[in-house]
Design a protein around this motif. Structure first.
Motif, PDB file in Angstrom:
ATOM      1  N   ASP A  98       0.811  -1.212   0.000  1.00  0.00           N
ATOM      2  CA  ASP A  98       0.000   0.000   0.000  1.00  0.00           C
ATOM      3  C   ASP A  98       0.848   1.266   0.000  1.00  0.00           C
ATOM      4  OD1 ASP A  98      -2.626  -1.290   0.228  1.00  0.00           O
ATOM      5  OD2 ASP A  98      -1.814  -2.008   2.117  1.00  0.00           O
ATOM      6  N   SER A 150       1.337  -1.947  -5.176  1.00  0.00           N
ATOM      7  CA  SER A 150       0.405  -2.958  -5.681  1.00  0.00           C
ATOM      8  C   SER A 150       0.010  -2.707  -7.133  1.00  0.00           C
ATOM      9  CB  SER A 150      -0.842  -3.014  -4.797  1.00  0.00           C
ATOM     10  OG  SER A 150      -1.389  -1.734  -4.665  1.00  0.00           O
ATOM     11  N   ASN A 151       0.295  -1.501  -7.647  1.00  0.00           N
ATOM     12  CA  ASN A 151      -0.028  -1.201  -9.046  1.00  0.00           C
ATOM     13  C   ASN A 151       1.116  -1.551 -10.000  1.00  0.00           C
ATOM     14  OD1 ASN A 151      -2.546  -0.022  -8.371  1.00  0.00           O
ATOM     15  ND2 ASN A 151      -1.447   1.772  -7.651  1.00  0.00           N
ATOM     16  N   MET A 152       2.169  -2.187  -9.473  1.00  0.00           N
ATOM     17  CA  MET A 152       3.352  -2.385 -10.319  1.00  0.00           C
ATOM     18  C   MET A 152       3.541  -3.835 -10.733  1.00  0.00           C
ATOM     19  SD  MET A 152       5.976   0.224  -8.598  1.00  0.00           S
ATOM     20  CE  MET A 152       5.415   1.902  -8.338  1.00  0.00           C
ATOM     21  N   SER A 153       4.350  -4.016 -11.783  1.00  0.00           N
ATOM     22  CA  SER A 153       4.606  -5.359 -12.300  1.00  0.00           C
ATOM     23  C   SER A 153       5.634  -6.080 -11.428  1.00  0.00           C
ATOM     24  CB  SER A 153       5.135  -5.274 -13.721  1.00  0.00           C
ATOM     25  OG  SER A 153       6.474  -4.844 -13.699  1.00  0.00           O
ATOM     26  N   GLY A 154       5.723  -7.387 -11.613  1.00  0.00           N
ATOM     27  CA  GLY A 154       6.655  -8.204 -10.835  1.00  0.00           C
ATOM     28  C   GLY A 154       8.087  -7.710 -10.955  1.00  0.00           C
TER      29      GLY A 154
ATOM     30  N   ARG B 280      -4.528   0.984   4.529  1.00  0.00           N
ATOM     31  CA  ARG B 280      -5.170   2.066   3.800  1.00  0.00           C
ATOM     32  C   ARG B 280      -6.169   2.810   4.670  1.00  0.00           C
ATOM     33  NH1 ARG B 280      -8.052  -0.541  -0.314  1.00  0.00           N
ATOM     34  NH2 ARG B 280      -7.265  -2.459   0.583  1.00  0.00           N
ATOM     35  N   LYS B 332      -7.953  -5.553  -6.498  1.00  0.00           N
ATOM     36  CA  LYS B 332      -6.525  -5.274  -6.463  1.00  0.00           C
ATOM     37  C   LYS B 332      -5.723  -6.566  -6.483  1.00  0.00           C
ATOM     38  CE  LYS B 332      -4.621  -1.088  -4.647  1.00  0.00           C
ATOM     39  NZ  LYS B 332      -4.425  -0.241  -3.511  1.00  0.00           N
ATOM     40  N   LYS B 335      -5.699  -8.318  -9.789  1.00  0.00           N
ATOM     41  CA  LYS B 335      -4.859  -7.556 -10.703  1.00  0.00           C
ATOM     42  C   LYS B 335      -3.395  -7.953 -10.515  1.00  0.00           C
ATOM     43  CE  LYS B 335      -4.036  -2.827 -11.603  1.00  0.00           C
ATOM     44  NZ  LYS B 335      -4.260  -1.555 -10.953  1.00  0.00           N
ATOM     45  N   ASP B 336      -2.997  -8.151  -9.274  1.00  0.00           N
ATOM     46  CA  ASP B 336      -1.620  -8.571  -8.988  1.00  0.00           C
ATOM     47  C   ASP B 336      -1.316  -9.902  -9.641  1.00  0.00           C
ATOM     48  OD1 ASP B 336      -0.923  -6.415  -7.652  1.00  0.00           O
ATOM     49  OD2 ASP B 336      -1.088  -7.252  -5.635  1.00  0.00           O
ATOM     50  N   ILE B 339      -0.500  -9.991 -13.372  1.00  0.00           N
ATOM     51  CA  ILE B 339       0.865  -9.592 -13.711  1.00  0.00           C
ATOM     52  C   ILE B 339       1.783 -10.772 -13.417  1.00  0.00           C
ATOM     53  CG2 ILE B 339       2.767  -8.059 -13.139  1.00  0.00           C
ATOM     54  CD1 ILE B 339       0.453  -6.074 -12.260  1.00  0.00           C
TER      55      ILE B 339
END
Lengths: 261, 339
Positions: A98, A150-154, B280, B332, B335-336, B339
């Motif tokens: 987060d 959490s919005n990113m790629s591995g 959060r 969320k 979505k992980d 990827i």
């Protein structure tokens, strides 16, 4: 400690960890020279991760000694090991999903304006600038570092995790399967970061199941089996057959093309 | 067309996360306004007195909610707030009695300067929070159980303290703290202070980090035990402060005060966008959450609807807020995995 020993950054003597009756790690004698890159290989449950957990202070060994940078050390917590200069990148990445990139890179060692204990005000700008700087060394593109992990790629996540370790003045970096969850291109980026560390003379311990990668990147391979160290071989003089037979504990022919165990 | 949508999305993302909650608040106020004109024939919003009463009523809940929000962001929970209000109210009141009353709890400790009962009340909550924090951080038992125990024990302690008798005849300067706009001023100052601490200090960063991934925070070298104790102590201290304000407002204290306040405080935090999964949420969101609770309560009273319905609707709203959070969280996570 004599002159020769000073070249050794990490040494363990009889290091053991027992969980009840299970000997997860048994009598491990290990040495790592300054600037050396080594890989730890072995089957599942061979004690690789257990070994790492002992030297990073995540767990306290049942018995045995750890010498780091010429001193007998006794890490009680991960921060003890961190303060001594051991940085670890864990298998599960150990990122706070987060939080944004600078917060993760500086987690536990935040830059502040002045010290007020826990209520010190964060120097967000300094952390942002420094994050950009350490990330640029890895060559990975992260369009906006102020968004949550959490919005990113591995690959991006892995690079942030490694940058966190490599970015600080560390004496030893430990990586537990750094490319296990990555694609081909991302693996290449991570391998470049590791080569970069070699050039900077920072010693590295890497756990990997990928023998192709191991032969490509490291100087020496340590083989674990059933909680014991069964051998250490020079990466330039050995071949995958020898390593595989050490891992499995039986002499057997393995095809040359077999690069994955 | 598509570009317009993207533009809207980009602008929308730039808005603070509290914007959605603010819209809900406006929507609710509008709903009561319309219903008011239809059924009662008067305005809901354009009544200064009603708005003042509404914000005064929720201030005490708000003070507790500021502490509870921090605990929930750390992926914990604090159920003890309501009982701590009673305990610290009665402790503070017992030290704020005036000498004209012959049957004071402490006949030798009357007419003390108002700061002493105030500090005693806060200290009382702080100590209870410190106790819960130690139990949670050192034994590893779920915070739900530890603070549930505190909820029961503190209620018992507040009854035991004066044998279940109310404590009244309080000094004027102590009572002043609960009069006029003071409760609101105290609530807003506390909210502003902790909003800043949570956003701009190490304390806040570590609270979010522990709630987001406790293991990661631990290996990063954060002292989890100490941090948890600090956060639970602060939550306890704020409940103590809420108790002081309650006693001052009511001009007396008794063991039954603050019943169910902890649930309203948790509700305010959750409605305000704080995730029960931890990691959060913001104090500013809780501020709107508290106002939403206030609008609902005051709206139902305004429409002369039975209090039972009010409780039922409140319960539904809390569950709804958690469901929304759960859906967002799941989205969320998947979505992980993509990827």
């Amino acid at each position: 400690m004599n002159e020769i020993d000073k070249k050794i950054i990490l040494k363990t003597e009889g290091l053991s960890k027992h969980y009840g009756g299970v000997k997860a790690l048994d009598n491990a004698d290990f040495t790592l020279k300054n600037g050396e890159h080594i890989a730890i290989v072995g089957d599942n449950g061979a004690g690789k991760s257990t070994f790492i957990r002992q030297i990073t202070g995540v767990e306290i060994p049942t018995s045995g000694k750890i010498f780091f940078d010429g001193n007998l050390v006794n890490f009680k917590t991960p921060s003890d090991a961190k303060n001594a200069g051991i940085e670890a990148v864990y298998q599960n990445l150990a990122l706070a999903d987060d939080l944004d990139v600078p917060s993760n890179i500086f987690l536990g060692q935040e830059e502040t304006y002045f010290n007020l204990g826990p209520f010190s005000f964060l120097n967000a700008k300094k952390m942002y600038d420094k994050s950009i700087e350490v990330l640029s060394k890895t060559g990975i593109k992260i369009p906006d570092i102020n968004i949550a992990m959490s919005n990113m790629s591995g690959g991006q996540r892995q690079c942030v995790a490694i940058s966190r370790s490599a970015g600080f003045a560390s004496k030893l970096i430990i990586m537990d399967e750094p490319t296990a969850a990555l694609g081909v291109q991302e693996t290449e980026q991570v391998e470049n970061i590791i080569k970069n560390l070699k050039d900077r003379g920072i010693p590295l311990i890497m756990i990997s199941h990928n023998l192709r990668q191991v032969f490509d990147l490291v100087d020496k391979i340590w083989v674990f089996r059933q909680g014991k160290i069964v051998g250490s071989v020079d990466a330039t003089t050995t071949n995958s057959n020898e390593v595989v037979s050490l891992i499995t504990g039986i002499q057997q022919k393995v095809g040359e093309e077999a690069s994955f165990i | 067309m598509n570009k317009n949508v993207n533009n809207f999305k980009a602008n929308y993302k730039k808005l603070p996360p509290e914007f959605n909650i603010f819209l809900v608040l406006l929507g609710l106020a509008l709903l009561f306004e319309i219903l008011g004109w239809i059924f009662i024939g008067q305005s809901f919003v354009a009544n200064k007195r009603r708005l003042i009463i509404m914000i005064l009523q929720v201030s005490v809940i708000g003070i507790i909610a500021v502490g509870v929000t921090q605990v929930i962001i750390m992926a914990g929970i604090d159920l003890s707030g309501g009982s701590l209000v009673a305990l610290s109210a009665i402790v503070a009141a017992s030290l704020a009695q005036n000498s004209s009353y012959t049957k004071a709890v402490y006949p030798h400790l009357t007419d003390l300067p108002f700061i002493i009962p105030v500090l005693a009340g806060i200290a009382c909550g702080l100590f209870a929070g410190f106790l819960s924090g130690n139990i949670i951080a050192r034994t590893g038992i779920p915070p739900f159980i530890a603070t549930l125990g505190m909820l029961v024990s503190a209620r018992g302690a507040s009854t035991w303290y004066n044998n279940g008798m109310p404590v009244s005849f309080l000094n004027d300067d102590f009572i002043a703290l609960g009069q006029g706009a003071w409760p609101v001023v105290i609530f807003l100052s506390v909210a502003a202070l902790f909003h800043i601490l949570m956003r701009y200090t190490k304390y806040g960063k570590h609270t979010y980090a522990i709630g987001s991934n406790e293991e990661a925070a631990r290996v990063a070298g954060i002292n989890i035990t100490r941090h948890k104790i600090i956060v639970y102590s602060i939550a306890g201290g704020l409940a103590g402060l809420a108790g002081v304000v309650t006693a001052a407002r009511a001009m007396s204290a008794q063991a039954g005060m603050g019943m169910m306040y902890e649930l309203d405080a948790i509700a305010a935090a959750v409605i305000g966008g704080t995730s029960l999964f931890g990691g959060r949420g913001r104090i500013a969101g809780t501020l709107f959450g508290v106002l939403i609770l206030g609008v609902i309560t005051s709206g139902f009273v305004f429409l002369r609807i039975d209090a039972y319905y009010q409780e039922m609707v409140k319960g539904a709203i809390i569950v709804g807020a958690v469901v929304v959070d759960q859906i967002r969280y799941k989205k969320k996570n998947t979505k992980d995995k993509d990827i």
